[in-house]
Design a protein around this motif. Structure first.
Motif, PDB file in Angstrom:
ATOM      1  N   GLY A  13       0.825  -1.207   0.000  1.00  0.00           N
ATOM      2  CA  GLY A  13       0.000   0.000   0.000  1.00  0.00           C
ATOM      3  C   GLY A  13       0.857   1.254   0.000  1.00  0.00           C
ATOM      4  O   GLY A  13       0.545   2.246  -0.664  1.00  0.00           O
ATOM      5  N   SER A  14       1.943   1.202   0.733  1.00  0.00           N
ATOM      6  CA  SER A  14       2.887   2.317   0.763  1.00  0.00           C
ATOM      7  C   SER A  14       3.490   2.565  -0.618  1.00  0.00           C
ATOM      8  O   SER A  14       3.633   3.710  -1.056  1.00  0.00           O
ATOM      9  CB  SER A  14       3.987   2.024   1.775  1.00  0.00           C
ATOM     10  OG  SER A  14       5.036   2.946   1.662  1.00  0.00           O
ATOM     11  N   PHE A  16       2.064   1.796  -3.418  1.00  0.00           N
ATOM     12  CA  PHE A  16       1.001   2.325  -4.265  1.00  0.00           C
ATOM     13  C   PHE A  16       0.791   3.823  -4.042  1.00  0.00           C
ATOM     14  O   PHE A  16       0.668   4.586  -5.003  1.00  0.00           O
ATOM     15  CB  PHE A  16      -0.315   1.567  -4.027  1.00  0.00           C
ATOM     16  CG  PHE A  16      -1.444   2.096  -4.852  1.00  0.00           C
ATOM     17  CD1 PHE A  16      -1.512   1.814  -6.205  1.00  0.00           C
ATOM     18  CD2 PHE A  16      -2.426   2.893  -4.292  1.00  0.00           C
ATOM     19  CE1 PHE A  16      -2.547   2.318  -6.982  1.00  0.00           C
ATOM     20  CE2 PHE A  16      -3.456   3.403  -5.052  1.00  0.00           C
ATOM     21  CZ  PHE A  16      -3.518   3.113  -6.408  1.00  0.00           C
ATOM     22  N   ILE A  17       0.771   4.262  -2.791  1.00  0.00           N
ATOM     23  CA  ILE A  17       0.549   5.691  -2.569  1.00  0.00           C
ATOM     24  C   ILE A  17       1.761   6.505  -3.010  1.00  0.00           C
ATOM     25  O   ILE A  17       1.615   7.657  -3.412  1.00  0.00           O
ATOM     26  CB  ILE A  17       0.130   6.021  -1.120  1.00  0.00           C
ATOM     27  CG1 ILE A  17       1.211   5.698  -0.113  1.00  0.00           C
ATOM     28  CG2 ILE A  17      -1.160   5.352  -0.753  1.00  0.00           C
ATOM     29  CD1 ILE A  17       0.919   6.227   1.276  1.00  0.00           C
ATOM     30  N   SER A  18       2.938   5.904  -2.976  1.00  0.00           N
ATOM     31  CA  SER A  18       4.123   6.570  -3.518  1.00  0.00           C
ATOM     32  C   SER A  18       3.976   6.746  -5.038  1.00  0.00           C
ATOM     33  O   SER A  18       4.350   7.788  -5.590  1.00  0.00           O
ATOM     34  CB  SER A  18       5.372   5.758  -3.198  1.00  0.00           C
ATOM     35  OG  SER A  18       6.512   6.327  -3.782  1.00  0.00           O
ATOM     36  N   CYS A  20       1.150   7.063  -6.600  1.00  0.00           N
ATOM     37  CA  CYS A  20       0.155   8.139  -6.764  1.00  0.00           C
ATOM     38  C   CYS A  20       0.824   9.506  -6.620  1.00  0.00           C
ATOM     39  O   CYS A  20       0.502  10.442  -7.363  1.00  0.00           O
ATOM     40  CB  CYS A  20      -0.964   7.992  -5.744  1.00  0.00           C
ATOM     41  SG  CYS A  20      -2.014   6.556  -6.006  1.00  0.00           S
ATOM     42  N   ALA A  21       1.751   9.617  -5.690  1.00  0.00           N
ATOM     43  CA  ALA A  21       2.474  10.878  -5.509  1.00  0.00           C
ATOM     44  C   ALA A  21       3.311  11.203  -6.748  1.00  0.00           C
ATOM     45  O   ALA A  21       3.399  12.370  -7.163  1.00  0.00           O
ATOM     46  CB  ALA A  21       3.364  10.798  -4.276  1.00  0.00           C
ATOM     47  N   ALA A  48       1.903  15.928  -2.946  1.00  0.00           N
ATOM     48  CA  ALA A  48       2.716  14.793  -3.380  1.00  0.00           C
ATOM     49  C   ALA A  48       3.865  14.535  -2.407  1.00  0.00           C
ATOM     50  O   ALA A  48       4.133  13.383  -2.043  1.00  0.00           O
ATOM     51  CB  ALA A  48       3.252  15.029  -4.786  1.00  0.00           C
ATOM     52  N   ILE A  51       2.541  12.977   0.676  1.00  0.00           N
ATOM     53  CA  ILE A  51       2.265  11.558   0.443  1.00  0.00           C
ATOM     54  C   ILE A  51       3.566  10.755   0.465  1.00  0.00           C
ATOM     55  O   ILE A  51       3.615   9.652   1.019  1.00  0.00           O
ATOM     56  CB  ILE A  51       1.500  11.365  -0.881  1.00  0.00           C
ATOM     57  CG1 ILE A  51       0.091  11.932  -0.754  1.00  0.00           C
ATOM     58  CG2 ILE A  51       1.447   9.905  -1.275  1.00  0.00           C
ATOM     59  CD1 ILE A  51      -0.678  11.971  -2.053  1.00  0.00           C
ATOM     60  N   SER A  55       4.360   7.710   2.901  1.00  0.00           N
ATOM     61  CA  SER A  55       4.810   6.444   2.340  1.00  0.00           C
ATOM     62  C   SER A  55       6.103   5.978   2.996  1.00  0.00           C
ATOM     63  O   SER A  55       6.263   4.789   3.300  1.00  0.00           O
ATOM     64  CB  SER A  55       5.009   6.592   0.828  1.00  0.00           C
ATOM     65  OG  SER A  55       5.593   5.441   0.296  1.00  0.00           O
ATOM     66  N   SER A  78       6.302  -0.819  -7.749  1.00  0.00           N
ATOM     67  CA  SER A  78       6.062   0.594  -8.059  1.00  0.00           C
ATOM     68  C   SER A  78       6.141   0.847  -9.566  1.00  0.00           C
ATOM     69  O   SER A  78       5.423   1.698 -10.091  1.00  0.00           O
ATOM     70  CB  SER A  78       7.056   1.499  -7.323  1.00  0.00           C
ATOM     71  OG  SER A  78       8.366   1.321  -7.828  1.00  0.00           O
TER      72      SER A  78
END
Length: 114
Positions: A13-14, A16-18, A20-21, A48, A51, A55, A78
């Motif tokens: 999940g970390s 994934f949010i990285s 997104c950033a 960003a 995030i 992350s 990633s």
């Protein structure tokens, strides 16, 4: 559910949010700004980097349980996340070479997980 699996999912999940950033930063980079200050202090850039910080904290938190040998495998996801998000959100092209490379990454992750 074992702790290792749970924390591996937190680390995923970390990642994934990285990703997104990274997409937010790319969107911010595609615009023109009146000054350098506005270029670096616009909401997308600030969000960003926030995030990215979150992350990093999640990754450090999960590495307390996830074996260190497994961390690079999770982090390699990633590339897949950024490519897929770039395709859908930024309308970037995915050619055969990119798809083959992404398939090899996914296959490597699956093989390592077995």
């Amino acid at each position: 559910m074992s702790d290792t699996l749970l924390f591996s999912l937190v680390m995923l999940g970390s990642v994934f949010i990285s990703a997104c950033a990274q997409i937010l930063l790319k969107q911010a980079a595609n615009k023109t700004y009146a000054s350098r200050i506005k270029e670096y202090l616009n909401p997308r850039v600030v969000i960003a980097y926030g995030i990215f910080f979150a992350s990093s904290l999640l990754t450090m938190f999960s590495l307390r349980v996830v074996p260190l040998a497994f961390a690079p495998v999770i982090e390699s996801c990633s590339y897949v996340f950024v490519a897929v998000l770039g395709y859908f959100m930024l309308h970037e092209k995915l050619n055969r070479k990119k798809v083959l490379g992404l398939a090899l990454i996914v296959a490597g992750v699956v093989v390592f997980a077995l």
